[in-house]
Design an enzyme around this catalytic site. Sequence first.
Site, PDB file in Angstrom:
ATOM      1  N   CYS A  74       0.867  -1.182   0.000  1.00 47.77           N
ATOM      2  CA  CYS A  74       0.000   0.000   0.000  1.00 47.77           C
ATOM      3  C   CYS A  74       0.899   1.226   0.000  1.00 47.77           C
ATOM      4  O   CYS A  74       1.556   1.527   0.998  1.00 47.77           O
ATOM      5  CB  CYS A  74      -0.926   0.003   1.214  1.00 47.77           C
ATOM      6  SG  CYS A  74      -2.014   1.454   1.274  1.00 47.77           S
ATOM      7  N   HIS A 151      -2.247  -5.176 -10.492  1.00 48.21           N
ATOM      8  CA  HIS A 151      -3.082  -4.115 -11.056  1.00 48.21           C
ATOM      9  C   HIS A 151      -3.355  -4.371 -12.530  1.00 48.21           C
ATOM     10  O   HIS A 151      -2.499  -4.905 -13.252  1.00 48.21           O
ATOM     11  CB  HIS A 151      -2.375  -2.760 -10.948  1.00 48.21           C
ATOM     12  CG  HIS A 151      -2.323  -2.202  -9.558  1.00 48.21           C
ATOM     13  ND1 HIS A 151      -3.221  -1.279  -9.089  1.00 48.21           N
ATOM     14  CD2 HIS A 151      -1.474  -2.464  -8.530  1.00 48.21           C
ATOM     15  CE1 HIS A 151      -2.913  -0.981  -7.824  1.00 48.21           C
ATOM     16  NE2 HIS A 151      -1.859  -1.687  -7.473  1.00 48.21           N
ATOM     17  N   GLU A 200     -10.169  -0.528  -5.562  1.00 46.04           N
ATOM     18  CA  GLU A 200      -9.114  -1.225  -4.842  1.00 46.04           C
ATOM     19  C   GLU A 200      -9.599  -2.592  -4.358  1.00 46.04           C
ATOM     20  O   GLU A 200     -10.662  -2.699  -3.731  1.00 46.04           O
ATOM     21  CB  GLU A 200      -8.638  -0.381  -3.657  1.00 46.04           C
ATOM     22  CG  GLU A 200      -7.373  -0.896  -3.025  1.00 46.04           C
ATOM     23  CD  GLU A 200      -6.720   0.127  -2.112  1.00 46.04           C
ATOM     24  OE1 GLU A 200      -5.744  -0.248  -1.436  1.00 46.04           O
ATOM     25  OE2 GLU A 200      -7.182   1.289  -2.067  1.00 46.04           O
ATOM     26  N   CYS A 209      -4.913   5.783  -4.405  1.00 47.21           N
ATOM     27  CA  CYS A 209      -4.231   4.490  -4.311  1.00 47.21           C
ATOM     28  C   CYS A 209      -2.809   4.691  -4.807  1.00 47.21           C
ATOM     29  O   CYS A 209      -2.591   4.949  -6.001  1.00 47.21           O
ATOM     30  CB  CYS A 209      -4.953   3.430  -5.141  1.00 47.21           C
ATOM     31  SG  CYS A 209      -4.141   1.807  -5.130  1.00 47.21           S
ATOM     32  N   GLY A 212      -1.675   2.036  -7.211  1.00 47.01           N
ATOM     33  CA  GLY A 212      -2.405   2.233  -8.463  1.00 47.01           C
ATOM     34  C   GLY A 212      -1.805   3.351  -9.294  1.00 47.01           C
ATOM     35  O   GLY A 212      -1.703   3.253 -10.527  1.00 47.01           O
TER      36      GLY A 212
END
Length: 269
Positions: A74, A151, A200, A209, A212
Amino acid sequence: MRVPFWKMHGLGNDFVVLDARETALPELLPATVRALADRREGIGCDQLIVLEPSSEATCAMRIFNCDGGEVEACGNATRAVALLLGEPARIATRGGLLATTPGDASASVDMGVPRFDWDAIPLAYAMDTLAMPVGWDELEQPVAVNVGNPHVVFFVEDNDAVRLDTLGPLIEHDELFPERVNVNVATVEDRKTIRLRVWERGAGLTRACGTGACATAVAAMRRGLADRQVAVHLPGGTLTIGWGHDDHITMSGPATEAFRGEFGWDDYA
């Protein structure tokens, strides 16, 4: 047992941070994570972060989404922890070892080297990850990237027009992604600017994010749509993402401590 916590956020992506480096916590069950993350009856957060001792780094960081599942990485939480530590640090995660440098209400993180092989994402079977021959309604031919977690990135004319609240969970749980996937829809404004929205994995629509933003920036660079440093604008704010010639991704942006408190462990167990 009373447990102190920090409530922090990075661009509105918010966390409850628990420090177990010196005093170990009881076993953390998914039900406890969900109870703490509940915004009506708990403290409320997108992710629960637990800091633990590490023999290879300044500390280890475990990351739990609000659905109770543990995930690998994260980026926003890493910036928040960098501010909490207050000095350059190395943080061990399930997604790899991350180097952090805190600043004035901001931090930079070396997010490591992205992976593009289909089995590193992972996907259920082999395919081209630069232009995947798959689609869901108007979202087609994404780029797949693993930046510590998986992703897919879709480039569209107007990302605000995409029904991400319905397509996001459909794609996240598709059997093509055996570990589920984070879903990014991006609009490239120019070679230095990208607009991004993210569904997410395990958390849903999010204001920001960090991984991301990293995945999307690298995907745009691989497609020849962007320069090697870009500003990624998310609903919660802006991150600066660079992809160096050493293949490492650097993410820079703000993080904030909202408040501190403590809770009774048995109230959420």
